[in-house]
Motif scaffolding. Structure first.
Motif, PDB file in Angstrom:
ATOM      1  N   THR A   1       0.835  -1.213   0.000  1.00  0.00           N
ATOM      2  CA  THR A   1       0.000   0.000   0.000  1.00  0.00           C
ATOM      3  C   THR A   1       0.862   1.251   0.000  1.00  0.00           C
ATOM      4  O   THR A   1       0.653   2.182  -0.791  1.00  0.00           O
ATOM      5  CB  THR A   1      -0.939   0.010   1.217  1.00  0.00           C
ATOM      6  N   GLN A   2       1.861   1.282   0.868  1.00  0.00           N
ATOM      7  CA  GLN A   2       2.761   2.433   0.930  1.00  0.00           C
ATOM      8  C   GLN A   2       3.531   2.580  -0.381  1.00  0.00           C
ATOM      9  O   GLN A   2       3.743   3.696  -0.886  1.00  0.00           O
ATOM     10  CB  GLN A   2       3.712   2.261   2.115  1.00  0.00           C
TER      11      GLN A   2
ATOM     12  N   ASN B   1       1.189   3.980  -2.985  1.00  0.00           N
ATOM     13  CA  ASN B   1       0.939   5.400  -2.744  1.00  0.00           C
ATOM     14  C   ASN B   1       2.099   6.265  -3.217  1.00  0.00           C
ATOM     15  O   ASN B   1       1.891   7.344  -3.786  1.00  0.00           O
ATOM     16  CB  ASN B   1       0.680   5.649  -1.253  1.00  0.00           C
TER      17      ASN B   1
ATOM     18  N   ARG C   1       1.778   9.133  -6.148  1.00  0.00           N
ATOM     19  CA  ARG C   1       2.143  10.535  -5.930  1.00  0.00           C
ATOM     20  C   ARG C   1       3.160  10.998  -6.972  1.00  0.00           C
ATOM     21  O   ARG C   1       3.109  12.132  -7.444  1.00  0.00           O
ATOM     22  CB  ARG C   1       2.711  10.727  -4.526  1.00  0.00           C
TER      23      ARG C   1
END
Length: 391
Positions: A279-280, A283, A287
């Protein structure tokens, strides 16, 4: 309020320019060879201008995060080429002394570029899936971060056997990559005990696929094409050229699920992946790029992270040292897939789990019941006793 500089702070400030000058630059490149062929069936799958390059940018950020503390600086040159200009672009990169080149191309172009580079560079194959590149046409200067057709087929086959869907109706396209994928499914069926009850070939006759009347033609034609097939549990599509598979779900004559190139699809990466710290990772990519990560982005990221990991572990910028370490039994790299990823010494394929996906993550192979004397990941793809690769 003014602060007094301590002796240690002054020493650090004075040392900063010297540290910057002493940084070891580790250069790599991403050579993307754009296919001028037909666009994908769905406009959702249209290639982006930064396809692959965005994965490289994230990898360089990740490498620099650790590298700056080790006195190392990483760079990845981005080059977009056509099949006609790829060779010339590779020569330019080699002339600049770049020793690690990530190639995003089809099977024949990847092989030609690997032969052209020879001992001058390590090629990371981050797109081509042909099993011949890991077999009879393997090259010692190539590392494959893209999973092979056989790895994809085996990953799907393990799940289908766990579901007890062992009777397959195999539909393959008429292009060489389609046929290679179909052969991988045949080997997977034999390997895991499935039975292909019938095979059919969907001939690509060209013509428009995204016209206003296209969906009407598909609705009429696809059920007829799949009519009167031998009894089966599931339809397996081998359509690497992206010609027909997307039209199969809900259009087959019999009410059966579809897998392979549509429906339940084996992938190296998927935007819905969230486990194991993904997930990180997702993300951060979103971005940076403003979009979801695709398989080519992941495979490019993985290639450059391997270079960064080797540089960190060896504390070296020497290409020969990094190459030897990546190919050694001591090397591994984290890939947000729950297991450390390593390189097979018999064909230089990166071992990695295969994600089975729809709009979400359905499963991850290898499945638990498939064991191996060395690594469960070697139940996916060509194992050591089966290889035809000779470096």
């Amino acid at each position: 309020m003014h602060k007094t500089l301590t002796g240690a702070m002054i020493a650090a400030l004075l040392a900063a320019p010297a540290m910057a000058q002493d940084m070891t630059l580790i250069r790599a490149a991403v050579l993307r060879v754009d296919d001028p062929g037909l666009p994908p069936i769905s406009r959702l799958d249209l290639p982006t201008e930064d396809l692959g390059f965005a994965g490289a940018r994230l990898a360089i950020e990740d490498n620099d995060t650790t590298g700056r503390f080790m006195g190392q600086d990483f760079e990845a040159v981005e080059v977009a080429a056509s099949p006609d200009t790829a060779g010339a672009e590779l020569d330019k990169l080699l002339a600049e002394g770049i020793s690690f080149i990530v190639v995003l191309a089809d099977d024949p172009v990847t092989l030609a570029l690997a032969d052209q580079a020879g001992e001058r560079a390590m090629i990371f194959n981050a797109q081509a899936r042909g099993d011949n590149l890991r077999g009879a046409d393997c090259r010692a200067n190539v590392i494959h971060t893209a999973p092979s057709h056989q790895m994809m087929a085996d990953g799907l086959a393990q799940f289908l056997m766990w579901k007890r869907w062992s009777n397959w109706f195999l539909i393959s396209g008429s292009h060489p990559a389609d046929q290679d994928m179909a052969e991988a499914y045949r080997r997977a069926a034999t390997k895991f005990g499935a039975r292909i009850t019938e095979e059919r070939t969907f001939e690509d006759t060209g013509g428009a696929r995204r016209t206003d009347s296209g969906h009407v033609q598909v609705q009429a034609q696809m059920p007829v094409f799949t009519q009167r097939a031998a009894a089966h549990d599931i339809v397996i599509a081998a359509d690497e050229a992206d010609i027909f598979a997307a039209y199969l779900p809900y259009h087959t004559w019999d009410a059966r699920p579809v897998a392979g190139s549509a429906g339940l699809v084996p992938r190296s990466w998927h935007p819905a992946m969230e486990a194991w710290g993904a997930t990180q990772f997702q993300n951060r990519f979103e971005r940076l790029a403003g979009r979801n990560m695709r398989e080519v982005d992941y495979q490019t990221w993985l290639a450059l992270r391997m270079v960064g990991e080797a540089a960190t572990r060896t504390q070296s910028g020497d290409p020969a040292v990094l190459r030897d370490y990546i190919l050694s039994p001591d090397f591994d790299v984290a890939g947000f897939k729950g297991q450390k990823l390593t390189v097979r010494d018999w064909d230089h394929q990166v071992r990695q789990p295969i994600l089975l996906t729809t709009a979400i993550m359905a499963s991850v192979s290898p499945q638990d019941q498939y064991l191996h004397q060395t690594s469960a990941l070697d139940t996916l793809g060509t194992d050591r006793p089966e290889t035809t690769c000779q470096f």
